[in-house]
Structure formats: structure tokens, C-alpha cells
Design an enzyme around this catalytic site. Structure first.
Site, short mmCIF file in Angstrom:
data_model
loop_
_atom_site.label_atom_id
_atom_site.label_comp_id
_atom_site.label_asym_id
_atom_site.label_seq_id
_atom_site.Cartn_x
_atom_site.Cartn_y
_atom_site.Cartn_z
N SER A 131 0.83 -1.20 0.00
CA SER A 131 0.00 0.00 0.00
C SER A 131 0.87 1.26 0.00
O SER A 131 1.84 1.33 -0.76
CB SER A 131 -0.94 -0.06 1.20
OG SER A 131 -1.96 0.88 1.07
N ASP A 193 -7.95 -4.79 -7.09
CA ASP A 193 -7.54 -3.94 -5.96
C ASP A 193 -7.70 -2.47 -6.35
O ASP A 193 -7.05 -1.98 -7.26
CB ASP A 193 -6.07 -4.26 -5.61
CG ASP A 193 -5.56 -3.40 -4.46
OD1 ASP A 193 -6.34 -2.57 -3.92
OD2 ASP A 193 -4.38 -3.57 -4.09
N HIS A 321 -7.42 -5.45 -1.58
CA HIS A 321 -6.19 -4.78 -1.19
C HIS A 321 -5.47 -5.49 -0.04
O HIS A 321 -4.25 -5.45 0.05
CB HIS A 321 -6.52 -3.34 -0.79
CG HIS A 321 -5.31 -2.51 -0.49
ND1 HIS A 321 -4.27 -2.37 -1.38
CD2 HIS A 321 -4.97 -1.78 0.60
CE1 HIS A 321 -3.34 -1.58 -0.85
NE2 HIS A 321 -3.73 -1.21 0.35
#
Lengths: 601, 565
Positions: A131, A193, A321
Site C-alpha cells: 500500500s 484492488d 487490497h
């Protein structure tokens, strides 16, 4: 399309990828830690960047997409000197919040120390993160590569990210390719995602939803409101992604110079962020698709996340994610599909793994157009290479011209006088070369040549040789026609890009400051000072001093000819004036004596 | 080699429906209707939000029932309406506009004029959208053209005109006129659904072929949308609409563009598996087929013969655009070639000085072998610059120099070097006189000179002599002066009155010469012994007598010109 195991192709083993993933996922919520160094493997040192989960840590500043110029601060200007296009001098734009976080990392006492000891340990370094941690890992890797003096040192460093948001604009991608650093960056993205697409939407449109989503992530999967905001969030992010992808594809595909697109983008601004480095898309069906064409990656970021039946998938777009481990575990065993030769991709689906990501004709045509652009750049370069013979021939003519005049008046002044037929012939050669170089510069202006072009030694050398040999003639021509009286000083109004660009190339290569390689254009300053001195006799002392010091330095280094000091040269006229004004510098004096002695003996 | 050409219609369409302006424009139209439910007092309404200004045009009742015909610009001029005259160009003097639209425009002229002034002011700080549906859109289109003329597009952002289901406003000539302004076409977006009959409202049998669209059309159908600038495709599509929605002919039933746009916006994000195509291998053909599928022209995957022709025409259109684009980008290269050509000519100039004469006189004599080469260079340069100037001249003239600065200076160098050759040819013919003002001077020289004058104002005095005469007609003046001297020397046939006039003219020439010498605006080679200028001076000196004193006479007698550099 090609397939085979990942490790060989991208230079990092499946084991190390898995370990990067495990570490990235386990440290992602250790927000205060900033980063963690893992030495447990005998094959590599891992530097893991933790995530940040507040909206203001994704979007900061007052720009619509939270962007900032990479040189906006003194430290970052020094830390990322390569992140620009050289000739055009466009500076990269990056996400301000991620840049800020990397500033915290790099200014902490430990970071530099740990990286240094990792380098000393001779093990490959892997910068990794999930991330937003992945975005910071990208900046850290660039920072690292910028500090390595030679290719040997950069060879083994890698950046491996999982579901990272985009961090910079197309200049970053351009610069990474030019520096041949692209292959160091490997980004894993699951097709559904949503996070890698988030920064393509303006903050104002998604701020509230993003807050919920990030909170949902940190609470690790429990949040009541997610159901209600997920569809909106998906739609807003994807609409912006679609807008940007169409914007890019329209430019690739259109056959006109001006289009509605320019007008529309005044009203709705597209995000500045673009993919860079190498992308590996996880199809969700156990396959991995490898792409390194950033235009194609951008198209896939949109097309691969399109949904056909809504609600369920939209929810999983948010959840996708969190879990990269499972899918990687499964897919890394399988063969990877390498997408290349995109310019030949058939418009109809062909049963390959790419079908999973973009099966409709529109998407495939976009990918093909991205490939065609890259191909076109290669062809443009070939076309220029085809002219090298002419360039060398004309430069040889001018070199002989320079040698011929070296004992007399110097080719600068001979050319300025234009008394002999050979002076006119030299002018024709000058214009032939100018034509070819103008074409090259025009292509660079539009980014129509391969990104690597401005980093290639052979072009830097040729450009430097051309600049040193021919620019004096351009200056002579300019002052011969008194163009300074029509338009202004050469350096301000008359200097062509064909000399500005190669000068920047050499300065970049040497790591010198801008203006350091002015050895090809000192004649212009000589002319300007001479004009001042002979008109009203007032010459700025610093200017005169600086010019003389630089000429002395360049002549000594052999990058400027000693024909400057010939008896009838324009410089000698200035020298006399400077004598009258008592501004002569000793360094020049010494050189002159030395050369006169040489020619006598 | 793989041939990779595409068409961007789907991307533009997607860009339009996922961006804000089209939705903002539509809601402004809806709002305008609410303010004026009976469509009475005002034709248009201006709303302002932060840095966006929207002007929305309503559709007065019955405006669609007006005349379907076109009115020509000359008829409008005869009627004292000249506001659109500026669109006319050298090659396209006359164009035609839909009568109903122009009528509505003229009926509201004062109000529109006030709005235009206001928008020109606002556009300095704000973005501008001009919008309208049906006839309101037609007026919006005319209003935008009018507004564009008043804007300096280098300083303000381009305005955007968005129409919804509007009938076409003009003919092929109007289209050509608009296209002359390179960026203007990108200011027009016309949204037209194949379920809305109003866009083809005036396309009846009587007017068939007369109307031509300009700008970008967003063509919508229930299966999707695509953008096009191809006038033939757009017309084709509007005509097809005719047959498809025959049941929906009442123009007063308004098509709901708001809903259609929302649908398209959602569709843009969804996977559409139906649009995969099986057979196409050529990317341009595939691009076009996907567009035709999206606008509902092509229903099945196998196009019939008529459709194949349509596809062929569209491919041709796209290819023509690409050729034009390549041509535009190649022009700088050509300019560089011309510079080389001029450099080759410079040696000729120098060579002439060895014979103690300028290149002007050498060329006039035509006895040097290099003269043949020079004629060749001259012809190449001449053709290039005549074409370039004509092309630029045919564009509508706005402020500033129509050539860029770089081109203007290249053109100026050409004019100063080559026009003397033309003058030399001119004065070789017996009886030739008055080159500059006798209507014989080629047009492109005149224009190049005028454009330069516009570009440089209040230039400082030169400090060094020019390398070629600043006044490219210098030699023509010299020739005319020699003719005057000859006339005076022929004595008998000249009347006393004529003698006075001739002497006055010679004095004027003398003053002119002094002025250009004093300003360093002439090249030193005019003073070469065997040149025409020195010939004139000797003759003139004979006429005014050796005791004559003036600034020029003193300068010449003292041979100060030897120091002229």
C-alpha cells in the site's frame, strides 16, 4: 507473448518475492515505525516500509491530487537530481504526502546508517512495502539509486511493492527508463484492488469515502459503513481512472493535432500520476501478467478493474487490497505471461492470459496503441541513426575548416568575416547539421524518442562534439548579421535548443550545475562585453572577470580552442579594451604568453 | 512492418461522458427551464460558480417551426447584418447560415451583445461553457463563434460550446471558414442521440446536401456512444435516425438527454463483452467497427455492402487527417532546407563584389556562369515562400503577425536577398518603371513586408551596417531615379514643368538615400564603383552641379562611404 518463471526474467527469486510480501504485510500497520530492516535471510537485506492510513498521509498540500514538484524542497532537490527530463528540463511531480514521509525516514538517524551497512554487507537490498508503504519504498529506492556512483552498485537493488498507489508523474517513468533503473521496480497489482487507482481521483471527490476505507483497512476488515460507501467509492475512483485512461489513449490514437480533449481538460483536470517501472498484474485466476510499458499499464489499470455485475465485486475491490499473500502463493508457482510486442496485439481476443485483464476490442486496441507508440519511438530513433553518416561527414568538413584557420585568424572570426568561398561552404555545412539536430530536438520536445535517448553516451558525445564545433559559428553568424540589434543578446534571444539540450546532457552526466558546460558559447559573452566596452566603456567587473577565468579554464582543459588568442580574433579586441579598463586577468595573460612561445619555438 | 493507425472516437466519447462539463451544461439547461417555465422573457441565462460561468440558451416556443432554409452571408450583408463577416476568408468569401437560427439571434441582438461583453470580461478569470438544447443550441453555436472572435486565446482558456439535439446551423462553406481557425473546432461539442429527431430537423428533401456539421459530435445510441468530426458520418447518422425513430416525429416531445448521459456514464465503467469483434485484424478498421457498434449503426458483426462502403469512407477520412498532421509537423524541416538554399546564394553575393559591383548589377547583366544556379535557387525559394504566404493569407486575420516570429524573420531574409533579383529582371525590360507602386510588385513580398512592420515597432537605431538592404525595394528606387536622370539629360523632349517635378522627385530620393545610409540600413556593397547606385550618383551630380551641397553630397564627395561598415 512469452512465458516462463518470474525469477529469471526480473532478476529476483520467487522466494525473495514471497518473503517481501510476508514482511510487507506484517509490518504495514506499524505506522510509527516508518521502516524496518530484516536481516534474517542469507540472500538479501529487506528494508520494509510501513503504511500510513490517514487521508492526510495520502493527500496533503493544496493541489487537487496532492502533488508537488520533486524539487520543491532543498533536500529533495539534492536527493533526486535525476528525476527530470534533461533537455526539456521538466521536473518530476510526486505525491507530496509520500515525499514527506520519505523525508521523515531519510532524516531519521538510523536509515542512512542501516542502508550503508547493508551495502557493506554485499547482500542485495530489497526495498519493499504494501500500500502506501510501497509508494515510500519507491522513493527510497530512487534515492538509493541516485546515490550509487556506478551501475555495478545499483545492479542488485530491487523495489518490490504490493498494491501500492502511484507515486509520480510521467517524468518519473521517463527518468527511470533513461537511467536504466526501470527494471529495479516491480509492482504487484491485483486486478480488482482499487488502491493502486486511488490517486487518480481528485481528493475533493473521494475524501469522505477514503477516510472510511482507510479506517476499514486498519480495523482489519470490520466496518459497518463500508457497505454503503463502497459502490460510490468504486465509481468515483474508476470514473477518474477511466477519464485519465481515455485521455491517454485518445492522444495515442487520434489522427489530428487539435481536439476537443484540450478544451475538456481545461474543465476537468486529469490526475498527473502515471505508472512507472515494471508491473505484474495478478489476474485472480492464478496467472501473473508482466508488463513494462507504462502507457499500457495505465490502460490496464482501467480495463482490468471494469466489472460486469456490480455489487459483489465492488465490495471485493476494497477487500482485494488486504490479501496479496494468498494469490501470490498460488500464482508464483505458475508460469508468468510476459506481454511484449504489444504493437502487434490482435484486436480480437486470442485466448492468452491478457484476455483475463482486457478482453474487449476497445481495451485491446488501447494496449496496441501503447505498443505502437513505443515502436514509433524506436523507429524515430532509427531514422536519426540513419543520418549519422551525414552528420559525421559535415562535421569533418567543419573540423578541417577549423584546422585550416587555426594558424591565422581562427575559424570564429573567419566565419564572421565570410571573405572566402570556404566560409560559405562552412555555412552550408552548419545549416545541414542544424537541420538534422533541430529535428532531433523537435522529437525530444514531444517525447517522441525512446526515453533512454538522452542518457546514451554515444549521443551525449556526439552532441558535445557538435556543440563545441558548430555553436561558435552560430554565434558568429548571429553577430555578423547584428541580430542582437534586432532581437537581443544571443544567449537570451538567439541560442537554439540544439545547443541548450546537449549542454544539459553533459552537465547531467557529469553531475555539474547548470551552466558549467558553457565552453561552446563563450563567444557570445565576448561579443556582448566588446559591444559594451566599445560603446560607452562601462563593463561590469565581475562579468569580465568571470568570462576570462572561464575561458582560461576551458582552454587549459582543451574543450575550447586556443585560437581564441590569435592576433586578429574578436577576443583580442576585447582584451585590448579590457586592458584600457584595467580589467585584464592574469590567467589569460599567462596562457597567451605560453601559446605565443609555443608558436615561436 | 505492421501498420498501426487508429481512430479515437470511443476514447473521446468516454472522455466526454466521464468529465464534468457535459453534465454541468445539461443541469444548467434544466435550471434555465425552471426559471422560465413558459420560456418567455430571456433567451439565455448566466450562472456563475467559483471559476465556472455557464450561459444556457432556452428554446423559445415555435422556433423549430421557422424556415428550414439557409441564408447567405452576402444576403445578410445586404441587410446590414455584418457581425459574422469576419468568418469569410480569401478562398471562402461567402457562407450560409440557417435562417431560423439567425432570426432568433438577430431578434435578441442587444441582449446577446451585452452578454458577449460580459463573458469576454469574465473569461479572463473564469472558464466559460455556452450551452443550449434544440434551437437554443443553434443560437449558442452562433454566439460562441461571435465570442471566440472577441477572445484572445493566447491569454484566456478556450470556451466550450455544448449543444444537445440541435439542428445544424450552416453549410459546407461555414464549416470551412470555422476550420481555418486551427483551434476553434475543438470548442464545439454537439450531443445527438439517434432517438432524437431534432438534430436532423432541417435536413429535409429541399435542403438535402446543403447543411454540413462542424465541431465534434457525440453520437449516442442505446448501445453506447462515440465521438466523430467526420461530417459525412455525422450526416449519415442523422439521416439514419430519420428512419429509425419514425414514430417519434413530434419535435415538441423532448428527448431526455439527462437520463441518457447518466446511463452512458455508468456504462463507461462496465465491461462490455458484446463489443468484442471476431474478424478484424486491421486496427483502424477495428477502431471504426467498434465505433459503429457503439452508435448503433452496426447491429450485427457482419457489415453489409453499404456498411462496408461507410467503413471505407471513414478510413479514408482518418487517413487524410493523419496526412495533414504529418504535413504540419514537417514544415519546420522544409524551412531549414530553405535556409540552406539561401546560404548557397550568399556566395554568389560575395562573388559579385570581386567584380567591383553588387550582386544586383551582376544578376542584371546575366553574363556570369553562376547566374544560372542563382535562378534555380531563386525559383525554389520563390515557390516555397509564395505558397507559404498564400496559405497564411487565406486564413482569417486576427491580431498579430500571422507567421510566427521565426518564420517571419526567415521570410524577411528571403525578401531582402531575393527581391532585388526580381527587381533586376523587372528593369531589364525596356520602359519598365515604378516597380513598387505601379502594381507590379508580387503580392508575397508586399505581405512579408507588412507583417514585419506589424512585428517591429520603435526599433532602436542600428550601430552596424546591414548585411542586406533593409528596404528590399532599394534597387527599384535607384532604377527609378536613374530613369529620371536620363529624362532630364535628354533635355529637349521634357517640358519645364516636368523638369521641376523630376527634380523634386530626385530630391526626395536623395533624402531617402541619406536616411537609409545614416541609419546603416543599406549594405556597404551599394558603394561599389561599378554598381547602379554609383552610376546614379554620377549622373545626379551632373544635374545638380559639383558645387551642390547637402548631407548626401558632402558624404559622397568626401568619400566618407569608404568608411561605411
Amino acid at each position: 507473448m512469452d512465458s516462463g518463471t518470474l525469477g529469471k526474467k526480473i532478476g529476483i527469486s520467487e522466494e525473495l518475492i514471497k518473503k517481501s510480501c510476508t514482511l510487507s504485510l506484517s509490518y504495514r500497520f506499524y505506522n510509527e515505525l516508518l521502516f524496518h530492516v530484516d536481516n534474517s535471510s542469507s540472500d538479501a537485506v529487506f528494508i520494509v516500509f510501513t503504511g500510513s492510513w490517514m487521508v492526510k498521509e495520502w493527500f496533503s498540500g493544496d493541489q487537487a491530487f496532492g502533488e508537488t514538484r520533486i524539487d520543491s524542497k532543498d533536500w529533495s532537490k539534492k536527493a533526486f537530481p535525476s528525476m527530470r527530463s534533461i533537455g526539456n528540463d521538466d521536473v518530476a511531480i510526486v505525491n507530496q504526502a509520500f515525499l514527506k514521509r520519505f523525508e521523515l525516514v531519510s532524516k531519521g538517524s538510523e536509515f542512512v546508517e542501516k542502508v550503508t551497512s547493508a551495502v557493506d554487507g554485499k547482500k542485495p537490498i530489497i526495498f519493499t512495502g504494501h500500500s502506501s508503504g510501497g509508494a515510500v519504498a519507491v522513493l527510497a529506492t530512487i534515492w538509493f539509486l541516485e546515490r550509487q556512483s556506478s551501475e555495478a552498485n545499483t545492479g542488485t537493488a530491487k523495489c518490490v511493492t504490493f498494491g501500492a498507489p502511484l507515486v509520480g508523474d510521467y517524468i518519473v517513468s521517463h527518468a527511470l527508463k533513461r537511467e536504466k533503473w526501470s527494471k529495479h521496480f516491480i509492482h504487484f497489482v491485483k486486478r480488482y484492488d482499487i488502491v493502486p487507482r486511488i490517486l487518480l481521483a481528485p481528493r475533493s471527490s473521494i475524501q469522505q469515502e477514503l477516510e472510511h476505507v482507510l479506517r476499514y483497512y486498519t480495523a482489519n476488515g470490520h466496518h459497518d459503513q463500508l457497505e454503503s460507501i463502497a459502490p460510490d467509492f468504486y465509481e468515483k475512483v474508476m470514473r477518474s481512472t477511466s477519464f485519465l485512461a481515455s485521455h491517454a489513449a485518445e492522444k495515442l490514437k487520434r489522427n489530428t493535432d487539435y481536439s476537443l480533449l484540450e478544451t475538456i481538460t481545461n474543465f476537468t483536470k486529469p490526475s498527473p500520476y502515471r505508472p512507472s517501472g515494471t508491473y505484474i498484474f495478478c489476474t485472480g485466476t492464478g496467472k501473473l501478467v508482466h508488463l513494462d510499458n507504462p502507457e499500457a499499464v495505465l490502460q490496464l489499470l482501467f480495463f482490468s478493474c471494469q466489472v460486469s455485475h456490480k455489487n459483489e465485486i465492488i465490495r471485493s475491490c476494497i477487500n482485494a487490497h488486504l490479501d496479496y499473500a494468498t494469490e501470490l502463493e498460488r500464482s508464483l508457482e505458475e508460469n508468468v505471461v510476459y506481454v511484449d510486442r504489444l504493437e502487434k496485439l490482435p484486436p480480437a481476443s486470442d485466448g492468452s492470459a491478457l484476455d483475463d485483464l482486457a478482453q474487449n476490442a476497445r481495451g485491446r486496441l488501447c494496449l496496441r496503441a501503447a505498443g505502437a507508440l513505443e515502436k514509433q519511438k524506436q523507429e524515430n530513433q532509427q531514422q536519426i541513426i540513419g543520418k549519422k553518416a551525414t552528420m559525421e561527414k559535415e562535421m569533418k568538413v567543419l573540423e578541417e575548416y577549423r584546422t585550416f584557420n587555426a594558424q591565422k585568424v581562427g575559424y570564429y572570426d573567419a566565419f564572421k568575416k565570410q571573405n572566402e568561398e570556404r566560409d560559405f561552404a562552412a555555412n552550408v555545412s552548419r545549416l545541414e547539421l542544424a537541420g538534422i539536430w533541430d529535428e532531433i530536438i523537435e522529437m525530444l520536445k514531444g517525447y517522441c524518442l525512446p526515453d533512454e535517448f538522452e542518457g546514451e553516451d554515444s549521443w551525449i558525445e556526439l552532441g558535445t562534439k557538435f556543440r563545441r564545433l558548430v555553436e561558435p559559428l552560430d554565434i558568429a553568424n548571429y553577430y555578423r548579421h547584428a541580430k542582437n540589434e534586432d532581437s537581443g543578446a544571443y544567449m537570451i534571444k538567439g541560442r537554439p535548443r540544439r545547443y541548450r539540450y546537449p549542454q544539459r546532457w553533459l552537465e547531467k552526466k557529469k553531475g555539474w550545475e547548470s551552466g558549467a558546460c558553457g565552453e561552446s558559447c563563450f563567444w557570445a559573452e565576448v561579443e556582448e562585453l566588446l559591444k559594451l566596452a566599445s560603446n560607452d566603456g562601462e563593463v561590469n567587473e565581475t562579468r569580465a572577470k568571470e568570462l576570462q577565468e572561464r575561458i582560461a579554464k576551458w582552454v587549459e582543459q582543451g574543450v575550447a580552442g586556443k585560437d581564441v588568442f590569435l592576433e586578429d580574433s574578436t577576443f583580442l579586441k576585447l582584451w585590448e579594451e579590457l586592458g584600457r579598463l584595467k580589467l585584464q586577468q592574469e590567467s589569460i595573460h599567462t596562457l597567451m604568453t605560453k601559446f605565443t612561445k609555443l608558436s615561436v619555438s | 512492418m505492421t501498420h498501426n493507425q487508429f481512430s479515437s472516437g470511443l476514447e473521446s466519447a468516454n472522455l466526454v461522458v466521464t468529465s464534468d462539463p457535459v453534465h454541468q451544461a445539461w443541469s444548467a439547461i434544466e435550471k434555465q427551464k425552471q426559471i422560465n417555465p413558459n420560456a418567455e422573457p430571456t433567451l439565455c441565462n448566466v450562472t456563475q460558480e467559483s471559476n465556472l460561468t455557464i450561459i444556457a440558451f432556452g428554446t423559445p416556443l415555435g422556433s423549430l417551426l421557422e424556415e428550414e432554409g439557409l441564408v447567405s452571408s452576402s444576403a445578410l450583408k445586404a441587410d446590414n447584418f455584418t457581425d459574422f463577416e469576419f468568418l469569410g476568408t480569401k478562398s471562402n468569401k461567402s457562407f450560409s447560415i440557417n435562417q431560423a437560427a439567425i432570426k432568433l439571434f438577430r431578434a435578441n441582438y442587444d441582449e446577446l451583445n451585452r452578454k458577449k461583453t460580459k463573458l469576454i470580461e469574465l473569461s479572463k478569470t473564469s472558464l466559460v461553457i455556452i450551452t443550449g438544447r434544440s434551437m437554443g443550441g443553434s443560437v449558442a453555436t452562433l454566439f460562441t463563434l461571435w465570442l471566440l472572435k472577441g477572445l484572445d486565446l493566447l491569454k484566456t482558456k478556450r470556451p466550450l460550446c455544448i449543444t444537445f439535439g440541435s439542428p445544424l446551423v450552416g453549410d459546407e462553406h461555414l464549416r470551412q471558414c470555422v476550420l481555418q481557425f486551427t483551434t476553434w473546432k475543438s470548442c464545439f461539442l454537439h450531443v445527438a442521440s439517434n432517438q432524437d429527431p431534432t438534430p436532423k430537423h432541417f435536413l429535409t428533401r429541399n435542403t438535402s446536401g446543403a447543411y454540413k456539421p462542424f465541431g465534434t459530435f457525440l453520437l449516442c445510441s442505446s448501445s453506447g456512444c462515440a465521438c466523430s468530426e467526420d461530417p459525412d458520418l455525422i450526416l449519415e447518422q442523422l439521416v439514419t435516425t430519420n428512419s429509425q425513430s419514425a414514430q417519434n416525429q413530434d419535435p415538441n416531445i423532448e428527448f431526455r438527454y439527462g437520463q441518457a448521459l447518466e446511463d452512458l456514464k455508468h456504462k463507461a465503467l462496465c465491461k462490455s463483452s458484446s463489443q468484442s469483434i471476431e474478424r478484424e485484424r486491421d486496427p483502424l478498421q477495428a477502431s471504426i467497427v467498434t465505433q459503429l457498434l457503439a452508435i448503433g449503426v452496426l447491429a450485427q458483426q457482419q457489415p453489409d455492402t453499404e456498411m462496408k462502403n461507410q467503413i471505407r469512407r471513414m478510413k479514408k477520412h482518418e487517413t487524410e487527417l493523419l496526412i495533414q498532421k504529418k504535413k504540419n509537423s514537417g514544415s519546420d524541416k522544409k524551412l531549414n532546407k530553405m535556409k540552406t538554399c539561401l546560404a548557397l546564394f550568399e556566395w554568389y553575393k560575395k562573388e559579385s563584389n570581386f567584380l567591383n559591383t553588387g550582386y544586383y548589377d551582376m544578376y542584371k547583366k546575366q553574363c556570369n556562369p553562376s547566374d544560372i544556379n542563382v535562378s534555380e535557387y531563386k525559383k525554389r525559394l520563390w515557390n516555397f515562400w509564395e505558397d507559404t504566404v498564400t496559405e497564411v493569407e487565406n486564413k482569417p486575420q486576427m491580431e498579430g503577425s500571422p507567421l510566427g516570429v521565426r518564420w517571419l524573420w526567415a521570410g524577411t531574409n528571403y525578401r531582402r536577398m531575393i527581391e532585388p533579383l526580381h527587381i533586376a529582371e523587372f528593369y531589364k525590360k525596356s520602359g519598365a518603371r515604378n516597380y513598387k507602386n505601379g502594381g507590379k510588385r508580387p503580392k508575397h513580398f508586399i505581405l512579408l513586408e507588412q507583417w514585419l512592420e506589424k512585428e517591429i515597432k520603435g526599433k532602436a537605431k542600428r550601430q552596424m551596417s546591414a548585411t542586406s538592404n533593409e528596404d528590399s525595394c532599394f534597387w527599384a528606387h535607384v532604377e527609378d531615379a536613374i530613369i529620371l536622370c536620363n529624362l532630364l539629360n535628354n533635355g529637349e523632349s521634357v517640358t519645364d514643368v516636368e523638369k521641376v517635378t523630376y527634380k523634386e522627385e530626385l530630391k526626395k530620393f536623395e533624402d531617402y538615400v541619406w536616411d537609409v545610409i545614416d541609419n546603416y540600413a543599406v549594405c556597404p556593397d551599394i558603394f561599389l564603383e561599378k554598381g547602379s547606385f554609383m552610376r546614379w550618383w554620377k549622373q545626379y551630380k551632373g544635374i545638380v552641379g559639383s558645387s551642390y551641397s547637402s548631407q548626401l553630397a558632402d558624404y559622397m564627395n568626401s568619400r566618407s562611404y569608404l568608411k561605411y561598415t
